[in-house]
Design a protein around this motif. Structure first.
Motif, PDB file in Angstrom:
ATOM      1  N   GLU A 143      -8.893  -2.771  -9.704  1.00  0.00           N
ATOM      2  CA  GLU A 143      -8.818  -1.608  -8.830  1.00  0.00           C
ATOM      3  C   GLU A 143      -9.894  -1.809  -7.774  1.00  0.00           C
TER       4      GLU A 143
ATOM      5  N   PHE B  20     -11.796  -0.961  -3.904  1.00  0.00           N
ATOM      6  CA  PHE B  20     -12.212   0.116  -3.022  1.00  0.00           C
ATOM      7  C   PHE B  20     -12.969  -0.462  -1.831  1.00  0.00           C
TER       8      PHE B  20
ATOM      9  N   TYR C   3     -16.079   1.071   0.490  1.00  0.00           N
ATOM     10  CA  TYR C   3     -17.055   2.113   0.747  1.00  0.00           C
ATOM     11  C   TYR C   3     -17.680   1.857   2.112  1.00  0.00           C
TER      12      TYR C   3
ATOM     13  N   LEU D 227     -16.843   6.850  -0.084  1.00  0.00           N
ATOM     14  CA  LEU D 227     -15.587   6.142  -0.265  1.00  0.00           C
ATOM     15  C   LEU D 227     -14.764   6.194   1.013  1.00  0.00           C
TER      16      LEU D 227
ATOM     17  N   ARG E  53      -9.077   3.454  -1.275  1.00  0.00           N
ATOM     18  CA  ARG E  53      -8.850   2.719  -2.516  1.00  0.00           C
ATOM     19  C   ARG E  53      -7.430   2.149  -2.497  1.00  0.00           C
ATOM     20  N   HIS E  54      -7.243   1.026  -3.116  1.00  0.00           N
ATOM     21  CA  HIS E  54      -5.973   0.330  -2.950  1.00  0.00           C
ATOM     22  C   HIS E  54      -4.825   1.086  -3.604  1.00  0.00           C
TER      23      HIS E  54
ATOM     24  N   SER F 265     -11.095   5.720 -14.264  1.00  0.00           N
ATOM     25  CA  SER F 265     -10.880   4.989 -13.024  1.00  0.00           C
ATOM     26  C   SER F 265     -10.354   5.874 -11.902  1.00  0.00           C
TER      27      SER F 265
ATOM     28  N   GLU G 283     -13.522   9.623  -8.137  1.00  0.00           N
ATOM     29  CA  GLU G 283     -14.381   9.139  -7.063  1.00  0.00           C
ATOM     30  C   GLU G 283     -15.844   9.369  -7.398  1.00  0.00           C
TER      31      GLU G 283
END
Lengths: 112, 115
Positions: free
Chosen positions: A32, A34, A36, A46, A49-50, B100, B103
């Motif tokens: 997973e 990301f 930032y 953030l 995210r994929h 997961s 955030e």
């Protein structure tokens, strides 16, 4: 162990030019990923995210498992995009916990 | 909503001295993280709490670093004694939970200089 590599420490582009910030990863499991961002004098936050597959502030990133890459792209850079960008990988670290591993970051400078 | 709070923002100490950092996470966030960010590097996880229990402290140098989150809210990170290589920004982050899907929200960080 997982690893995130951002090959460029600094990337300078002109306003209106396309931007691509590179990120490669190594991880034996299902990743997973990301991005930032840290703007000057602001907190790390953030960007995207994929798994959400969305465009934020014109930025997109596609996970390419074959090339183990997650490059960040924007077709037309803006001055306000100047910031530090970190690629991060979330990996399961056992006992129900997940750990974020960050790359070293790329400083994007957009030249007016 | 109020963000993650950290204090102090800056600290300068001599090597072999002790130092403590404080973090107040976002209200209701069960998971709290401490990261170390050395100049030119990305943040590195030191320890993760779920409520007041440690979930992951595999990268915490336990001979000199300690952390606690006694009531499942605020947390303190201590270094005793400090070394020159401890000079870094210490970031606190929190999330609703540790899975997961959640955030992480970061605080402003504490910049430590060890002379």
């Amino acid at each position: 162990a997982q690893r995130v590599t951002q090959p460029e420490k600094l990337l300078s582009v002109f306003k209106g030019a396309p931007v691509e910030l590179k990120c490669n990863y190594s991880y034996s499991g299902s990743p997973e990923l990301f991005w930032y961002v840290q703007y000057s004098r602001q907190r790390l936050q953030l960007l995207l995210r994929h798994i959400s597959r969305e465009s934020i502030k014109g930025f997109t990133a596609d996970l390419n498992k074959g090339e183990t890459s997650f490059h960040l792209k924007k077709p037309f850079a803006q001055e306000e995009d100047s910031a530090m960008y970190y690629c991060a990988l979330l990996a399961y670290s056992g006992a129900g916990s997940y750990q974020l591993t960050f790359g070293k970051g790329t400083k994007l400078s957009v030249i007016p | 909503e109020a963000g993650v709070a950290q204090s102090p923002r800056y600290k300068i100490i001599e090597k072999r001295q002790s130092v403590a950092f404080w973090c107040n996470p976002i209200s209701g966030h069960a998971t709290l993280y401490w990261y170390q960010q050395i100049l030119g590097q990305g943040p590195k996880l030191l320890i993760q709490f779920q409520n007041n229990g440690v979930v992951d402290d595999s990268q915490l140098p336990k001979d000199r670093f300690s952390a606690e989150r006694l009531k499942g809210v605020d947390s303190t990170l201590k270094i005793q004694p400090a070394k020159l290589e401890d000079s870094a920004v210490y970031l606190c982050a929190s999330s609703l939970a540790g899975g997961s899907s959640y955030e992480q929200y970061f605080g402003p960080g504490t910049r430590l200089t060890v002379t």
